[in-house]
Scaffold this motif. Structure first.
Motif, PDB file in Angstrom:
ATOM      1  N   UNK A  29       0.824  -1.201   0.000  1.00 13.15           N
ATOM      2  CA  UNK A  29       0.000   0.000   0.000  1.00 13.15           C
ATOM      3  C   UNK A  29       0.864   1.259   0.000  1.00 13.15           C
ATOM      4  N   UNK A  30       1.965   1.233   0.755  1.00 17.44           N
ATOM      5  CA  UNK A  30       2.845   2.397   0.801  1.00 17.44           C
ATOM      6  C   UNK A  30       3.436   2.701  -0.575  1.00 17.44           C
ATOM      7  N   UNK A  31       3.889   1.665  -1.259  1.00 25.28           N
ATOM      8  CA  UNK A  31       4.495   1.876  -2.573  1.00 25.28           C
ATOM      9  C   UNK A  31       3.470   1.715  -3.673  1.00 25.28           C
ATOM     10  N   UNK A  32       2.338   1.105  -3.337  1.00 26.20           N
ATOM     11  CA  UNK A  32       1.297   0.736  -4.287  1.00 26.20           C
ATOM     12  C   UNK A  32       1.890  -0.149  -5.377  1.00 26.20           C
ATOM     13  N   UNK A  33       3.073  -0.710  -5.101  1.00 24.12           N
ATOM     14  CA  UNK A  33       3.763  -1.538  -6.092  1.00 24.12           C
ATOM     15  C   UNK A  33       3.541  -0.965  -7.479  1.00 24.12           C
ATOM     16  N   UNK A  34       3.728   0.344  -7.574  1.00 26.61           N
ATOM     17  CA  UNK A  34       3.359   1.079  -8.765  1.00 26.61           C
ATOM     18  C   UNK A  34       4.323   1.052  -9.915  1.00 26.61           C
TER      19      UNK A  34
ATOM     20  N   UNK B 171      -2.271   2.394 -22.508  1.00 26.63           N
ATOM     21  CA  UNK B 171      -1.969   2.870 -21.150  1.00 26.63           C
ATOM     22  C   UNK B 171      -1.705   1.697 -20.214  1.00 26.63           C
ATOM     23  N   UNK B 172      -2.503   0.640 -20.338  1.00 23.35           N
ATOM     24  CA  UNK B 172      -2.313  -0.553 -19.513  1.00 23.35           C
ATOM     25  C   UNK B 172      -0.956  -1.172 -19.779  1.00 23.35           C
ATOM     26  N   UNK B 173      -0.540  -1.250 -21.028  1.00 25.29           N
ATOM     27  CA  UNK B 173       0.776  -1.821 -21.345  1.00 25.29           C
ATOM     28  C   UNK B 173       1.898  -0.965 -20.777  1.00 25.29           C
ATOM     29  N   UNK B 174       1.725   0.356 -20.804  1.00 22.60           N
ATOM     30  CA  UNK B 174       2.727   1.255 -20.216  1.00 22.60           C
ATOM     31  C   UNK B 174       2.884   0.977 -18.710  1.00 22.60           C
ATOM     32  N   UNK B 175       1.763   0.832 -18.022  1.00 21.04           N
ATOM     33  CA  UNK B 175       1.795   0.574 -16.579  1.00 21.04           C
ATOM     34  C   UNK B 175       2.344  -0.827 -16.304  1.00 21.04           C
ATOM     35  N   UNK B 176       1.928  -1.803 -17.097  1.00 20.62           N
ATOM     36  CA  UNK B 176       2.455  -3.170 -16.909  1.00 20.62           C
ATOM     37  C   UNK B 176       3.972  -3.201 -17.081  1.00 20.62           C
ATOM     38  N   UNK B 177       4.483  -2.511 -18.088  1.00  9.24           N
ATOM     39  CA  UNK B 177       5.932  -2.484 -18.320  1.00  9.24           C
ATOM     40  C   UNK B 177       6.645  -1.878 -17.116  1.00  9.24           C
ATOM     41  N   UNK B 178       6.082  -0.826 -16.564  1.00 15.99           N
ATOM     42  CA  UNK B 178       6.648  -0.187 -15.379  1.00 15.99           C
ATOM     43  C   UNK B 178       6.642  -1.140 -14.189  1.00 15.99           C
ATOM     44  N   UNK B 179       5.547  -1.846 -14.020  1.00 20.29           N
ATOM     45  CA  UNK B 179       5.427  -2.785 -12.905  1.00 20.29           C
ATOM     46  C   UNK B 179       6.326  -4.010 -13.110  1.00 20.29           C
ATOM     47  N   UNK B 180       6.513  -4.429 -14.354  1.00 23.68           N
ATOM     48  CA  UNK B 180       7.463  -5.525 -14.624  1.00 23.68           C
ATOM     49  C   UNK B 180       8.869  -5.134 -14.185  1.00 23.68           C
ATOM     50  N   UNK B 181       9.242  -3.875 -14.454  1.00 22.12           N
ATOM     51  CA  UNK B 181      10.560  -3.392 -14.033  1.00 22.12           C
ATOM     52  C   UNK B 181      10.699  -3.476 -12.516  1.00 22.12           C
TER      53      UNK B 181
ATOM     54  N   UNK C 224       8.982  -5.452 -10.376  1.00 22.32           N
ATOM     55  CA  UNK C 224       9.020  -6.853  -9.941  1.00 22.32           C
ATOM     56  C   UNK C 224      10.371  -7.476 -10.283  1.00 22.32           C
ATOM     57  N   UNK C 225      10.926  -7.104 -11.419  1.00 23.45           N
ATOM     58  CA  UNK C 225      12.268  -7.580 -11.786  1.00 23.45           C
ATOM     59  C   UNK C 225      13.282  -7.134 -10.742  1.00 23.45           C
ATOM     60  N   UNK C 226      13.206  -5.877 -10.343  1.00 24.71           N
ATOM     61  CA  UNK C 226      14.137  -5.356  -9.338  1.00 24.71           C
ATOM     62  C   UNK C 226      13.928  -6.025  -7.982  1.00 24.71           C
ATOM     63  N   UNK C 227      12.668  -6.227  -7.594  1.00 31.85           N
ATOM     64  CA  UNK C 227      12.377  -6.823  -6.291  1.00 31.85           C
ATOM     65  C   UNK C 227      12.782  -8.287  -6.214  1.00 31.85           C
ATOM     66  N   UNK C 228      12.772  -8.963  -7.355  1.00 29.54           N
ATOM     67  CA  UNK C 228      13.125 -10.388  -7.358  1.00 29.54           C
ATOM     68  C   UNK C 228      14.484 -10.627  -8.001  1.00 29.54           C
ATOM     69  N   UNK C 229      15.302  -9.577  -8.052  1.00 25.29           N
ATOM     70  CA  UNK C 229      16.657  -9.709  -8.581  1.00 25.29           C
ATOM     71  C   UNK C 229      17.388 -10.793  -7.784  1.00 25.29           C
TER      72      UNK C 229
END
Length: 166
Positions: free
Chosen positions: A34-39, A117-127, A129-134
């Motif tokens: 919620x704090x980061x909204x995993x945005x 717009x959804x693809x733009x947000x998904x790409x951002x969120x993929x980045x 999740x990639x960083x969080x699961x590095x």
């Protein structure tokens, strides 16, 4: 004392400790999410709220959908979908049209703008999740994904069971 008895007397305490640790981690995850909204990361970071993201994702997966069907599939009521989708229609991310089979009903469809717009947000969120699961292997990501699905399904079943204490 037999090994079976030793296990039986130790199990409740061990299980309780594990359940306490698990509920604590779920609470920490919920707060951090919620704090980061995993945005996401980059320009699209935190640019779309959770409700909009979930509605657009559902329309992307399901295709043109009626309000009742959309609400049912998301586990929320129709009035909530109607309220949440209104700004998406106003901003051109969702198209609203009369149902060709029943002119009184409404069909919601992801617009071309909404899809982009959804693809733009998904790409951002993929980045993100990639960083969080590095450092995680693909198998570890798959296992985690599977467990999250299992947990979310259990929560949904619990919430939809009549008479479940809240």
């Amino acid at each position: 004392m037999t090994p079976e008895v030793a296990e039986d007397t130790a199990s409740p305490n061990t299980v309780d400790q594990l359940l306490d640790a698990l509920q604590h981690e779920v609470a920490v995850f919920a707060r951090r999410a919620e704090q980061t909204r995993l945005g996401g990361l980059g320009p699209a970071r935190n640019s779309m709220d959770r409700a909009a993201y979930l509605l657009l994702s559902r329309l992307d997966q399901a295709g043109p959908t009626g309000v009742k069907s959309l609400a049912s599939g998301m586990g929320i009521d129709s009035s909530t979908v109607t309220r949440q989708v209104a700004p998406l229609v106003d901003s051109g991310l969702v198209d609203r049209a009369a149902d060709p089979d029943d002119g009184r009903a409404v069909v919601l469809r992801l617009s071309a703008r909404g899809s982009a717009r959804l693809e733009e947000v998904r790409a951002s969120r993929r980045k993100l999740i990639t960083a969080l699961t590095d450092g995680w292997t693909d198998e570890e990501r798959e296992v985690f994904h599977g467990q999250l699905i299992r947990f979310n399904d259990a929560v949904a079943r619990w919430q939809s069971t009549p008479g479940t204490p809240r």
